[in-house]
Enzyme design. Structure first.
Site, PDB file in Angstrom:
ATOM      1  N   GLY A   1     -20.683 -10.380   3.936  1.00  0.00           N
ATOM      2  CA  GLY A   1     -20.176  -9.143   4.543  1.00  0.00           C
ATOM      3  C   GLY A   1     -20.758  -7.930   3.825  1.00  0.00           C
ATOM      4  N   PHE A   2     -20.166  -6.794   4.098  1.00  0.00           N
ATOM      5  CA  PHE A   2     -20.690  -5.522   3.574  1.00  0.00           C
ATOM      6  C   PHE A   2     -20.608  -5.449   2.039  1.00  0.00           C
ATOM      7  CE2 PHE A   2     -18.961  -0.996   2.864  1.00  0.00           C
ATOM      8  CZ  PHE A   2     -20.196  -0.481   2.492  1.00  0.00           C
TER       9      PHE A   2
ATOM     10  N   THR B   1      -7.227  -3.155  -1.480  1.00  0.00           N
ATOM     11  CA  THR B   1      -7.515  -1.857  -0.867  1.00  0.00           C
ATOM     12  C   THR B   1      -6.448  -0.819  -1.190  1.00  0.00           C
ATOM     13  OG1 THR B   1      -7.581  -0.766   1.298  1.00  0.00           O
ATOM     14  CG2 THR B   1      -6.450  -2.857   1.231  1.00  0.00           C
ATOM     15  N   ASP B   2      -6.845   0.452  -1.171  1.00  0.00           N
ATOM     16  CA  ASP B   2      -5.875   1.540  -1.358  1.00  0.00           C
ATOM     17  C   ASP B   2      -4.878   1.601  -0.199  1.00  0.00           C
ATOM     18  OD1 ASP B   2      -7.562   2.566   0.642  1.00  0.00           O
ATOM     19  OD2 ASP B   2      -8.008   4.444  -0.410  1.00  0.00           O
ATOM     20  N   GLU B   3      -5.205   0.936   0.927  1.00  0.00           N
ATOM     21  CA  GLU B   3      -4.310   0.997   2.092  1.00  0.00           C
ATOM     22  C   GLU B   3      -2.966   0.340   1.825  1.00  0.00           C
ATOM     23  OE1 GLU B   3      -5.489   0.388   6.008  1.00  0.00           O
ATOM     24  OE2 GLU B   3      -7.488   1.244   5.765  1.00  0.00           O
TER      25      GLU B   3
ATOM     26  N   TYR C   1      -3.434  -4.896   9.172  1.00  0.00           N
ATOM     27  CA  TYR C   1      -4.477  -5.194   8.180  1.00  0.00           C
ATOM     28  C   TYR C   1      -3.937  -4.985   6.768  1.00  0.00           C
ATOM     29  CZ  TYR C   1      -8.188  -4.008   4.878  1.00  0.00           C
ATOM     30  OH  TYR C   1      -8.959  -3.918   3.743  1.00  0.00           O
TER      31      TYR C   1
ATOM     32  N   LYS D   1      -3.213  -7.569   3.621  1.00  0.00           N
ATOM     33  CA  LYS D   1      -3.827  -7.421   2.295  1.00  0.00           C
ATOM     34  C   LYS D   1      -2.732  -7.352   1.214  1.00  0.00           C
ATOM     35  CE  LYS D   1      -7.584  -7.035   1.308  1.00  0.00           C
ATOM     36  NZ  LYS D   1      -8.606  -8.090   0.983  1.00  0.00           N
TER      37      LYS D   1
ATOM     38  N   PRO E   1      -3.016   4.147  16.705  1.00  0.00           N
ATOM     39  CA  PRO E   1      -1.556   4.051  16.500  1.00  0.00           C
ATOM     40  C   PRO E   1      -1.224   3.899  15.007  1.00  0.00           C
ATOM     41  CG  PRO E   1      -2.315   2.459  18.150  1.00  0.00           C
ATOM     42  CD  PRO E   1      -3.548   3.068  17.551  1.00  0.00           C
TER      43      PRO E   1
HETATM   44  P1  NAD Z   1     -16.578  -7.160   5.969  1.00  0.00           P
HETATM   45  O1  NAD Z   1     -15.730  -7.272   7.185  1.00  0.00           O
HETATM   46  O2  NAD Z   1     -17.881  -6.450   6.041  1.00  0.00           O
HETATM   47  O3  NAD Z   1     -16.872  -8.623   5.386  1.00  0.00           O
HETATM   48  C1  NAD Z   1     -15.898  -9.628   5.341  1.00  0.00           C
HETATM   49  C2  NAD Z   1     -16.639 -10.947   5.127  1.00  0.00           C
HETATM   50  O4  NAD Z   1     -15.661 -12.000   4.998  1.00  0.00           O
HETATM   51  C3  NAD Z   1     -17.552 -11.330   6.301  1.00  0.00           C
HETATM   52  O5  NAD Z   1     -18.804 -11.744   5.816  1.00  0.00           O
HETATM   53  C4  NAD Z   1     -16.825 -12.488   6.966  1.00  0.00           C
HETATM   54  O6  NAD Z   1     -17.680 -13.419   7.590  1.00  0.00           O
HETATM   55  C5  NAD Z   1     -16.094 -13.109   5.773  1.00  0.00           C
HETATM   56  N1  NAD Z   1     -14.903 -13.874   6.179  1.00  0.00           N
HETATM   57  C6  NAD Z   1     -13.911 -13.484   7.034  1.00  0.00           C
HETATM   58  N2  NAD Z   1     -13.008 -14.470   7.164  1.00  0.00           N
HETATM   59  C7  NAD Z   1     -13.409 -15.481   6.346  1.00  0.00           C
HETATM   60  C8  NAD Z   1     -12.878 -16.754   6.029  1.00  0.00           C
HETATM   61  N3  NAD Z   1     -11.734 -17.195   6.586  1.00  0.00           N
HETATM   62  N4  NAD Z   1     -13.549 -17.540   5.163  1.00  0.00           N
HETATM   63  C9  NAD Z   1     -14.725 -17.120   4.613  1.00  0.00           C
HETATM   64  N5  NAD Z   1     -15.283 -15.933   4.888  1.00  0.00           N
HETATM   65  C10 NAD Z   1     -14.627 -15.114   5.733  1.00  0.00           C
HETATM   66  O7  NAD Z   1     -15.624  -6.539   4.866  1.00  0.00           O
HETATM   67  P2  NAD Z   1     -15.921  -5.544   3.655  1.00  0.00           P
HETATM   68  O8  NAD Z   1     -15.804  -4.169   4.126  1.00  0.00           O
HETATM   69  O9  NAD Z   1     -17.140  -5.997   2.960  1.00  0.00           O
HETATM   70  O10 NAD Z   1     -14.643  -5.852   2.740  1.00  0.00           O
HETATM   71  C11 NAD Z   1     -14.694  -6.843   1.732  1.00  0.00           C
HETATM   72  C12 NAD Z   1     -13.348  -6.858   1.016  1.00  0.00           C
HETATM   73  O11 NAD Z   1     -13.087  -5.582   0.447  1.00  0.00           O
HETATM   74  C13 NAD Z   1     -12.172  -7.162   1.918  1.00  0.00           C
HETATM   75  O12 NAD Z   1     -11.263  -7.971   1.205  1.00  0.00           O
HETATM   76  C14 NAD Z   1     -11.544  -5.796   2.199  1.00  0.00           C
HETATM   77  O13 NAD Z   1     -10.175  -5.900   2.459  1.00  0.00           O
HETATM   78  C15 NAD Z   1     -11.833  -5.101   0.888  1.00  0.00           C
HETATM   79  N6  NAD Z   1     -11.944  -3.633   0.963  1.00  0.00           N
HETATM   80  C16 NAD Z   1     -12.847  -3.049   1.805  1.00  0.00           C
HETATM   81  C17 NAD Z   1     -13.004  -1.663   1.800  1.00  0.00           C
HETATM   82  C18 NAD Z   1     -13.988  -0.957   2.691  1.00  0.00           C
HETATM   83  O14 NAD Z   1     -14.011   0.273   2.703  1.00  0.00           O
HETATM   84  N7  NAD Z   1     -14.835  -1.643   3.427  1.00  0.00           N
HETATM   85  C19 NAD Z   1     -12.223  -0.888   0.941  1.00  0.00           C
HETATM   86  C20 NAD Z   1     -11.287  -1.528   0.118  1.00  0.00           C
HETATM   87  C21 NAD Z   1     -11.174  -2.898   0.114  1.00  0.00           C
HETATM   88  O1  DAU Z   2      -9.196   2.587   2.565  1.00  0.00           O
HETATM   89  C1  DAU Z   2      -9.871   1.360   2.423  1.00  0.00           C
HETATM   90  C2  DAU Z   2     -10.049   0.751   3.789  1.00  0.00           C
HETATM   91  O2  DAU Z   2     -11.069   1.523   4.429  1.00  0.00           O
HETATM   92  C3  DAU Z   2     -10.455  -0.710   3.767  1.00  0.00           C
HETATM   93  O3  DAU Z   2      -9.434  -1.458   3.186  1.00  0.00           O
HETATM   94  C4  DAU Z   2     -10.742  -1.216   5.188  1.00  0.00           C
HETATM   95  O4  DAU Z   2     -11.206  -2.548   5.164  1.00  0.00           O
HETATM   96  C5  DAU Z   2     -11.810  -0.323   5.808  1.00  0.00           C
HETATM   97  O5  DAU Z   2     -12.006  -0.706   7.152  1.00  0.00           O
HETATM   98  C6  DAU Z   2     -11.385   1.128   5.741  1.00  0.00           C
HETATM   99  O6  DAU Z   2     -10.251   1.377   6.596  1.00  0.00           O
HETATM  100  P1  DAU Z   2     -10.169   2.724   7.471  1.00  0.00           P
HETATM  101  O7  DAU Z   2      -9.258   2.506   8.595  1.00  0.00           O
HETATM  102  O8  DAU Z   2      -9.931   3.893   6.591  1.00  0.00           O
HETATM  103  O9  DAU Z   2     -11.726   2.779   7.958  1.00  0.00           O
HETATM  104  P2  DAU Z   2     -12.377   3.185   9.333  1.00  0.00           P
HETATM  105  O10 DAU Z   2     -13.839   3.265   9.093  1.00  0.00           O
HETATM  106  O11 DAU Z   2     -11.920   2.309  10.455  1.00  0.00           O
HETATM  107  O12 DAU Z   2     -11.802   4.638   9.576  1.00  0.00           O
HETATM  108  C7  DAU Z   2     -11.992   5.681   8.635  1.00  0.00           C
HETATM  109  C8  DAU Z   2     -11.319   6.922   9.176  1.00  0.00           C
HETATM  110  O13 DAU Z   2     -12.031   7.351  10.348  1.00  0.00           O
HETATM  111  C9  DAU Z   2      -9.879   6.685   9.619  1.00  0.00           C
HETATM  112  O14 DAU Z   2      -9.110   7.842   9.349  1.00  0.00           O
HETATM  113  C10 DAU Z   2      -9.997   6.481  11.120  1.00  0.00           C
HETATM  114  C11 DAU Z   2     -11.169   7.357  11.504  1.00  0.00           C
HETATM  115  N1  DAU Z   2     -11.971   6.851  12.655  1.00  0.00           N
HETATM  116  C12 DAU Z   2     -12.389   5.554  12.624  1.00  0.00           C
HETATM  117  C13 DAU Z   2     -13.145   5.053  13.675  1.00  0.00           C
HETATM  118  C14 DAU Z   2     -13.609   3.602  13.646  1.00  0.00           C
HETATM  119  C15 DAU Z   2     -12.313   7.705  13.701  1.00  0.00           C
HETATM  120  O15 DAU Z   2     -11.923   8.885  13.701  1.00  0.00           O
HETATM  121  N2  DAU Z   2     -13.048   7.188  14.733  1.00  0.00           N
HETATM  122  C16 DAU Z   2     -13.474   5.899  14.764  1.00  0.00           C
HETATM  123  O16 DAU Z   2     -14.135   5.501  15.745  1.00  0.00           O
END
Ligand code: NAD
Ligand code: DAU
Length: 343
Positions: free
Chosen positions: A10-11, A123-125, A147, A151, A271
């Site tokens: 993933g990312f 996550t901070d969420e 979500y 978490k 929502p």
């Molecule tokens: P992402 O959605 O890009 O990647 C998630 C990965 O997990 C994917 O590669 C997916 O294939 C894999 N996956 C999902 N279900 C699985 C399973 N059952 N078994 C094995 N692999 C599985 O997510 P991300 O943004 O890289 O987030 C990674 C972690 O960081 C997550 O735990 C997320 O909650 C946390 N996080 C993300 C953010 C953010 O801003 N993206 C911020 C804070 C915390």
């Molecule tokens: O705060 C950490 C979290 O950040 C992680 O735990 C999550 O995995 C990650 O998805 C992210 O959650 P958010 O809901 O904050 O991310 P998202 O990119 O979906 O949205 C960021 C902000 O932008 C949020 O306030 C919603 C808004 N948004 C999002 C989308 C997808 C829009 O205004 N338009 C959009 O189309």
């Protein structure tokens, strides 16, 4: 040192695997990933030739598989999760399954191998929306969507295994990551790639929701710091102090790809949309970690990456994504493909 990096296709997980192979070349890194819609083998293609790197496709809920993989490791870093808030609002089964049950499945294995360090990526969420002030690590958990509730369930299970069975558990809770290899459903890559395709950007509500933007490499360094130096049983916040309303970030994104505010469509809100997240990060600072700073520079490097890597994201935005986009946006109040002036 051999580590299991779940969700490593993933990312953030792929950025972390890349950092570790570069900065800890003597380590063995095993990526375990189910390759859901968000997992992408291309994210780790460059790592496959590296000595000590291996990839296993599989599910963290598969007891037999994790029971085989974990005992030979010194540490597990659990990035694997369902991660998109909007998808969790459409249906949370997969979130509960992976983010809670998957976490528990791995903790159950680690329970019988207590020398293994288990790092839960969170996550901070989980602190919920904060009208004022910043969350510290022992602030109450108040998740506002399925979500973040899933978490929070994973976090509490991990902490309970520390308290009940003495497992060596550490947790990181980071703010919103951005950077290369982010699936284009999240706001930053969605807006960048939409503009590169000539499409408008759908901004939720009044655009005043606040997120703290953390460059993915900074988060990965934070996770590595906690893995190596974190105190067992402790939680560490990771944020960058880049708290900005979405409209400001949107204007910076548009600027970075040479577009104007004409591309913005104010659409019906998400929502239960959490208004503001904010973290106090003194605890990880005491371990020697600090964000690298320069949000505008990091954002323009990110924009350049998406501009230069169309071959990475264009396939992701075809097929299933088109249906997702239609369902999620095209019926939404305020959404239109034509400009508000001409249309
Ligand atoms: P992402 O959605 O890009 O990647 C998630 C990965 O997990 C994917 O590669 C997916 O294939 C894999 N996956 C999902 N279900 C699985 C399973 N059952 N078994 C094995 N692999 C599985 O997510 P991300 O943004 O890289 O987030 C990674 C972690 O960081 C997550 O735990 C997320 O909650 C946390 N996080 C993300 C953010 C953010 O801003 N993206 C911020 C804070 C915390
Ligand atoms: O705060 C950490 C979290 O950040 C992680 O735990 C999550 O995995 C990650 O998805 C992210 O959650 P958010 O809901 O904050 O991310 P998202 O990119 O979906 O949205 C960021 C902000 O932008 C949020 O306030 C919603 C808004 N948004 C999002 C989308 C997808 C829009 O205004 N338009 C959009 O189309």
């Amino acid at each position: 040192m051999r580590i299991l990096v779940t969700g490593g296709a993933g990312f953030i997980g792929s950025n972390f695997a890349r950092l570790v192979t570069k900065e800890r070349p003597e380590w063995e890194t095993i990526v375990l990933d189910k390759l859901t819609y968000a997992g992408n083998p291309a994210n780790v293609r460059d790592l496959r030739a590296m000595q000590g790197f291996s990839f296993v496709q599989g599910d963290i809920c598969d007891k037999a598989l994790v029971g085989d993989l974990i005992p030979g490791c010194d540490a597990v870093v659990n990035f694997a999760a369902e991660t998109h808030v909007d998808r969790s609002l459409a249906g949370a089964d997969d979130f509960v399954r992976t983010d809670i049950l998957g976490t528990n499945t791995m903790l159950e294995v680690v329970r019988h191998h207590p020398r293994i360090r288990y790092l839960q990526v969170s996550t901070d969420e989980v602190y919920g929306s904060l009208p004022t002030g910043s969350a510290v690590e022992d602030s109450p958990l108040n998740p506002g969507n399925p979500y973040s509730a899933s978490k929070a369930g994973g976090d509490l299970l991990a902490l309970s295994y520390h308290r009940s069975f003495g497992l060596d558990v550490v947790i990181t809770r980071s703010s919103n990551n951005f950077g290369p290899y982010q699936y284009p459903e999240k706001v930053m890559p969605l807006f960048l790639t939409n503009v590169l395709e000539g499409k408008p950007v759908p901004l939720y509500g009044d655009g005043m929701n606040v997120r703290d933007w953390l460059f993915v490499e900074d988060n990965c360094r934070g996770v590595l710091t906690v893995l190596e130096k974190g105190v067992s049983g402790e939680v560490y916040n990771i944020g960058a102090g880049n708290e900005l309303p979405n409209i400001e970030v949107t204007m910076m994104i548009l600027d970075a790809v040479g577009a104007s505010s004409d591309m913005i469509r104010y659409v019906e809100d998400r929502p239960g949309h959490d208004r503001r997240y904010s973290l106090k990060c003194d605890k990880i600072a005491r371990l020697g970690w600090a964000p690298s700073g320069d949000f505008p520079g990091q954002l323009s490097r990110t924009a350049a990456w998406y501009r230069d890597n169309r071959a990475w994201w264009e396939p992701l935005k075809s097929g299933e994504f088109k249906d997702y986009y239609r369902r999620m946006y095209e019926g939404r109040r305020g959404y239109s493909e034509t400009s508000p002036v001409s249309g």
